[in-house]
Design a protein around this motif. Structure first.
Motif, PDB file in Angstrom:
ATOM      1  N   VAL A 110       6.256  30.067 -22.195  1.00 19.98           N
ATOM      2  CA  VAL A 110       7.641  30.413 -22.521  1.00 19.98           C
ATOM      3  C   VAL A 110       7.789  30.599 -24.022  1.00 19.98           C
ATOM      4  O   VAL A 110       7.323  29.768 -24.809  1.00 19.98           O
ATOM      5  CB  VAL A 110       8.625  29.335 -22.008  1.00 19.98           C
ATOM      6  CG1 VAL A 110      10.047  29.679 -22.390  1.00 19.98           C
ATOM      7  CG2 VAL A 110       8.488  29.176 -20.495  1.00 19.98           C
ATOM      8  N   PHE A 111       8.455  31.678 -24.408  1.00 21.84           N
ATOM      9  CA  PHE A 111       8.663  32.071 -25.796  1.00 21.84           C
ATOM     10  C   PHE A 111      10.164  32.087 -26.070  1.00 21.84           C
ATOM     11  O   PHE A 111      10.888  32.930 -25.528  1.00 21.84           O
ATOM     12  CB  PHE A 111       8.065  33.468 -26.002  1.00 21.84           C
ATOM     13  CG  PHE A 111       8.022  33.944 -27.422  1.00 21.84           C
ATOM     14  CD1 PHE A 111       7.053  33.490 -28.307  1.00 21.84           C
ATOM     15  CD2 PHE A 111       8.923  34.896 -27.870  1.00 21.84           C
ATOM     16  CE1 PHE A 111       6.992  33.966 -29.603  1.00 21.84           C
ATOM     17  CE2 PHE A 111       8.872  35.373 -29.167  1.00 21.84           C
ATOM     18  CZ  PHE A 111       7.906  34.903 -30.032  1.00 21.84           C
ATOM     19  N   LEU A 112      10.646  31.141 -26.877  1.00 22.70           N
ATOM     20  CA  LEU A 112      12.071  31.058 -27.225  1.00 22.70           C
ATOM     21  C   LEU A 112      12.301  31.753 -28.559  1.00 22.70           C
ATOM     22  O   LEU A 112      11.785  31.314 -29.597  1.00 22.70           O
ATOM     23  CB  LEU A 112      12.518  29.593 -27.323  1.00 22.70           C
ATOM     24  CG  LEU A 112      13.954  29.365 -27.780  1.00 22.70           C
ATOM     25  CD1 LEU A 112      14.962  29.946 -26.784  1.00 22.70           C
ATOM     26  CD2 LEU A 112      14.214  27.884 -28.017  1.00 22.70           C
ATOM     27  N   ASP A 113      13.069  32.842 -28.524  1.00 23.21           N
ATOM     28  CA  ASP A 113      13.336  33.589 -29.749  1.00 23.21           C
ATOM     29  C   ASP A 113      14.514  34.529 -29.522  1.00 23.21           C
ATOM     30  O   ASP A 113      14.763  34.957 -28.390  1.00 23.21           O
ATOM     31  CB  ASP A 113      12.112  34.405 -30.167  1.00 23.21           C
ATOM     32  CG  ASP A 113      12.129  34.743 -31.647  1.00 23.21           C
ATOM     33  OD1 ASP A 113      11.327  34.157 -32.387  1.00 23.21           O
ATOM     34  OD2 ASP A 113      12.963  35.574 -32.058  1.00 23.21           O
ATOM     35  N   ASP A 114      15.204  34.863 -30.611  1.00 25.21           N
ATOM     36  CA  ASP A 114      16.323  35.797 -30.512  1.00 25.21           C
ATOM     37  C   ASP A 114      15.992  37.182 -31.061  1.00 25.21           C
ATOM     38  O   ASP A 114      16.730  38.127 -30.809  1.00 25.21           O
ATOM     39  CB  ASP A 114      17.556  35.245 -31.234  1.00 25.21           C
ATOM     40  CG  ASP A 114      17.324  35.023 -32.714  1.00 25.21           C
ATOM     41  OD1 ASP A 114      16.192  34.673 -33.102  1.00 25.21           O
ATOM     42  OD2 ASP A 114      18.276  35.191 -33.498  1.00 25.21           O
ATOM     43  N   THR A 124       3.469  25.601 -19.012  1.00 25.42           N
ATOM     44  CA  THR A 124       2.225  25.048 -19.545  1.00 25.42           C
ATOM     45  C   THR A 124       2.155  25.141 -21.058  1.00 25.42           C
ATOM     46  O   THR A 124       1.422  24.406 -21.699  1.00 25.42           O
ATOM     47  CB  THR A 124       1.012  25.779 -18.954  1.00 25.42           C
ATOM     48  OG1 THR A 124       1.127  27.177 -19.265  1.00 25.42           O
ATOM     49  CG2 THR A 124       0.938  25.587 -17.445  1.00 25.42           C
ATOM     50  N   GLU A 125       2.918  26.083 -21.613  1.00 22.22           N
ATOM     51  CA  GLU A 125       2.911  26.286 -23.056  1.00 22.22           C
ATOM     52  C   GLU A 125       4.289  26.775 -23.476  1.00 22.22           C
ATOM     53  O   GLU A 125       4.922  27.554 -22.777  1.00 22.22           O
ATOM     54  CB  GLU A 125       1.843  27.310 -23.434  1.00 22.22           C
ATOM     55  CG  GLU A 125       1.560  27.379 -24.918  1.00 22.22           C
ATOM     56  CD  GLU A 125       0.295  28.166 -25.242  1.00 22.22           C
ATOM     57  OE1 GLU A 125       0.152  28.518 -26.427  1.00 22.22           O
ATOM     58  OE2 GLU A 125      -0.527  28.421 -24.339  1.00 22.22           O
ATOM     59  N   LEU A 126       4.719  26.317 -24.665  1.00 20.34           N
ATOM     60  CA  LEU A 126       6.048  26.640 -25.161  1.00 20.34           C
ATOM     61  C   LEU A 126       5.971  26.925 -26.653  1.00 20.34           C
ATOM     62  O   LEU A 126       5.451  26.112 -27.414  1.00 20.34           O
ATOM     63  CB  LEU A 126       6.984  25.457 -24.890  1.00 20.34           C
ATOM     64  CG  LEU A 126       8.427  25.535 -25.321  1.00 20.34           C
ATOM     65  CD1 LEU A 126       9.135  26.744 -24.712  1.00 20.34           C
ATOM     66  CD2 LEU A 126       9.157  24.266 -24.931  1.00 20.34           C
TER      67      LEU A 126
END
Length: 102
Positions: free
Chosen positions: A3-7, A34-36
């Motif tokens: 998962v990639f959290l970005d705007d 599994t990965e963030l």
């Protein structure tokens, strides 16, 4: 699932994009992450930041024995990056100490 959290940044191939902390938390609740990789500044601090996600993970590790995914920070905000990396270190230390997470 990664998962990639970005705007703003483009989502890397093979990653699931999230724009807000609550989206990430819902994905984390599935147990499939599994990965963030976290950005800090998401455009609306009232909706939360990448650090908000780390606070939630830390609470889950301490209270429920959650095994955290691999965590990283890709924020350009240097002071926030330091705070987030310190939180990741604390999460990893807590997970190592908690026999529920093994």
């Amino acid at each position: 699932m990664k998962v990639f959290l970005d705007d703003e940044r483009a989502t890397p191939a093979g990653w699931v994009r999230a724009h807000w902390p609550d989206e990430v938390i819902e994905l984390l609740k599935t147990g499939a992450v599994t990965e963030l990789s976290l950005d800090h500044d998401l455009g609306d601090d009232e909706r939360g930041t990448g650090y908000t996600v780390l606070l939630w993970i830390e609470e889950q590790v301490h209270l429920h024995g959650m095994h955290p995914p691999k965590l990283s920070v890709h924020s350009a905000n240097s002071s926030a990056r330091q705070k987030m990396e310190a939180a990741i270190s604390a999460i990893e230390a807590a997970a190592r100490q908690d026999p529920q997470t093994d």
